[in-house]
Design an enzyme around this catalytic site. Sequence first.
Site, short mmCIF file in Angstrom:
data_model
loop_
_atom_site.label_atom_id
_atom_site.label_comp_id
_atom_site.label_asym_id
_atom_site.label_seq_id
_atom_site.Cartn_x
_atom_site.Cartn_y
_atom_site.Cartn_z
CB SER A 141 48.88 -4.61 39.31
OG SER A 141 48.29 -5.61 39.92
CE1 TYR A 153 44.98 -4.72 35.70
CE2 TYR A 153 45.95 -6.27 36.99
CZ TYR A 153 45.38 -4.93 36.83
OH TYR A 153 45.64 -3.99 37.61
N1 LIG Z 1 42.05 -0.35 41.46
C1 LIG Z 1 43.24 -1.29 41.76
O1 LIG Z 1 42.63 -2.05 42.96
C2 LIG Z 1 44.30 -1.40 41.16
C3 LIG Z 1 45.17 -2.12 41.67
C4 LIG Z 1 46.43 -2.26 41.02
C5 LIG Z 1 46.62 -1.58 39.67
N2 LIG Z 1 45.67 -0.87 39.29
C6 LIG Z 1 46.12 -0.08 38.13
O2 LIG Z 1 45.58 1.17 38.13
C7 LIG Z 1 45.18 1.77 36.88
C8 LIG Z 1 43.96 2.70 37.14
O3 LIG Z 1 42.97 1.67 37.39
P1 LIG Z 1 41.47 1.99 38.23
O4 LIG Z 1 41.70 0.93 39.07
O5 LIG Z 1 41.77 3.50 38.46
O6 LIG Z 1 40.63 1.80 37.17
P2 LIG Z 1 39.20 2.70 36.71
O7 LIG Z 1 38.60 3.14 38.02
O8 LIG Z 1 38.43 1.81 35.65
O9 LIG Z 1 39.86 3.99 35.70
C9 LIG Z 1 40.48 3.56 34.55
C10 LIG Z 1 40.56 4.75 33.65
O10 LIG Z 1 40.93 4.41 32.49
C11 LIG Z 1 40.40 4.76 31.46
N3 LIG Z 1 40.98 4.11 30.51
C12 LIG Z 1 40.72 2.77 30.23
N4 LIG Z 1 41.09 2.40 29.07
C13 LIG Z 1 41.48 3.43 28.34
C14 LIG Z 1 41.93 3.51 26.97
N5 LIG Z 1 42.00 2.74 26.14
N6 LIG Z 1 42.25 4.83 26.50
C15 LIG Z 1 42.34 5.90 27.64
N7 LIG Z 1 41.87 5.63 28.68
C16 LIG Z 1 41.42 4.56 29.14
C17 LIG Z 1 39.25 4.74 31.78
O11 LIG Z 1 38.22 5.57 30.78
P3 LIG Z 1 36.77 5.68 31.42
O12 LIG Z 1 36.61 6.60 32.22
O13 LIG Z 1 36.19 5.87 29.92
O14 LIG Z 1 36.31 4.38 31.76
C18 LIG Z 1 39.31 5.23 33.02
O15 LIG Z 1 39.08 6.52 33.38
C19 LIG Z 1 45.27 0.67 35.96
O16 LIG Z 1 46.48 0.53 35.23
C20 LIG Z 1 44.97 -0.64 36.79
O17 LIG Z 1 45.52 -1.78 36.22
C21 LIG Z 1 44.38 -0.84 39.81
#
Ligand SMILES: NC(=O)c1ccc[n+]([C@@H]2O[C@H](COP(=O)([O-])OP(=O)(O)OC[C@H]3O[C@@H](n4cnc5c(N)ncnc54)[C@H](OP(=O)(O)O)[C@@H]3O)[C@@H](O)[C@H]2O)c1
Length: 254
Positions: A141, A153
């Site tokens: 991130s 985070y």
């Molecule tokens: N969205 C943003 O703005 C943003 C920006 C920068 C970085 N990121 C990074 O991008 C990555 C994905 O985030 P996202 O925004 O796509 O979030 P998201 O929509 O909440 O998706 C996260 C996924 O990870 C799974 N997960 C969470 N904890 C887990 C665990 N302990 N074991 C296995 N699976 C797990 C969740 O499972 P469930 O399906 O059960 O919830 C979900 O499928 C993260 O690392 C986040 O920090 C996101």
Amino acid sequence: MEEKKVILVTGGASGIGFGTIEYLLEQGKYEVISFSRGEKNINLAKEKLKEKADSVLFLQGDISNEDDCKKVFEEIDNKYGKLDGLVNSAGIIKLGGLEEQTLEQWNNSINVNLTGIFLLSKILLPLLKKGTNASILNISSIHSEKPGGSIAYCTSKAGLDMLTKFMAQDLTKYKIRVNSINPAFVESNIYLNSGDYTESEYKELIKKRNSTYPLGRIGNVYDDIAPLVEFLLSDKSLWTTGSIYVVDGGKSLF
Ligand SMILES: NC(=O)c1ccc[n+]([C@@H]2O[C@H](COP(=O)([O-])OP(=O)(O)OC[C@H]3O[C@@H](n4cnc5c(N)ncnc54)[C@H](OP(=O)(O)O)[C@@H]3O)[C@@H](O)[C@H]2O)c1
């Protein structure tokens, strides 16, 4: 015909992981496996993918649980006997600074966002060593460098960037590449999953955030993140390792 690369995407049922899977399937060059926590998002992901869902192996478990990671190893070993790419996208957030964040929230974030990636990468390494031009791609991130939102985070993502660089150096001996994409705000379910925002609050947040980006909008997984994920998994990036790609609509320039 070229043999399909076998790719595991953690968090593949939601947000960046799901958009990546959609994109990889569209290319027709990848066997895709998803590993995520809950059944609800897995079912939603299958619905959205329609007939393409049958070609994805959906695994359920926790990346910070050693037994769950070992089961993933066994499933992939039995079905494919190798792994060509690992996309570590699973991650969580809980907003709060030093006063608000509880020890439990801190531990959860560090366990999933940092320890879980170390653990799963370590357990799957023997399969990556059997892969062709294998590549690990971590989703970090912009908050690995810029504090804001959640103390645990940001700290976990700062650690993840070093994990990326250390693993990259360490795994040159196997010619396994390790890189990172560090996005700014991308529409996903992360704040809904954390309970920090309701759906209507999140929609409002997106509206407000759009105007704060120099390139005029927040990020979209399919168009802005997934193509770079694919590039870093593919044989087009064979000389690229230990790199941290900031993808942020120009945010960090101001
Ligand atoms: N969205 C943003 O703005 C943003 C920006 C920068 C970085 N990121 C990074 O991008 C990555 C994905 O985030 P996202 O925004 O796509 O979030 P998201 O929509 O909440 O998706 C996260 C996924 O990870 C799974 N997960 C969470 N904890 C887990 C665990 N302990 N074991 C296995 N699976 C797990 C969740 O499972 P469930 O399906 O059960 O919830 C979900 O499928 C993260 O690392 C986040 O920090 C996101």
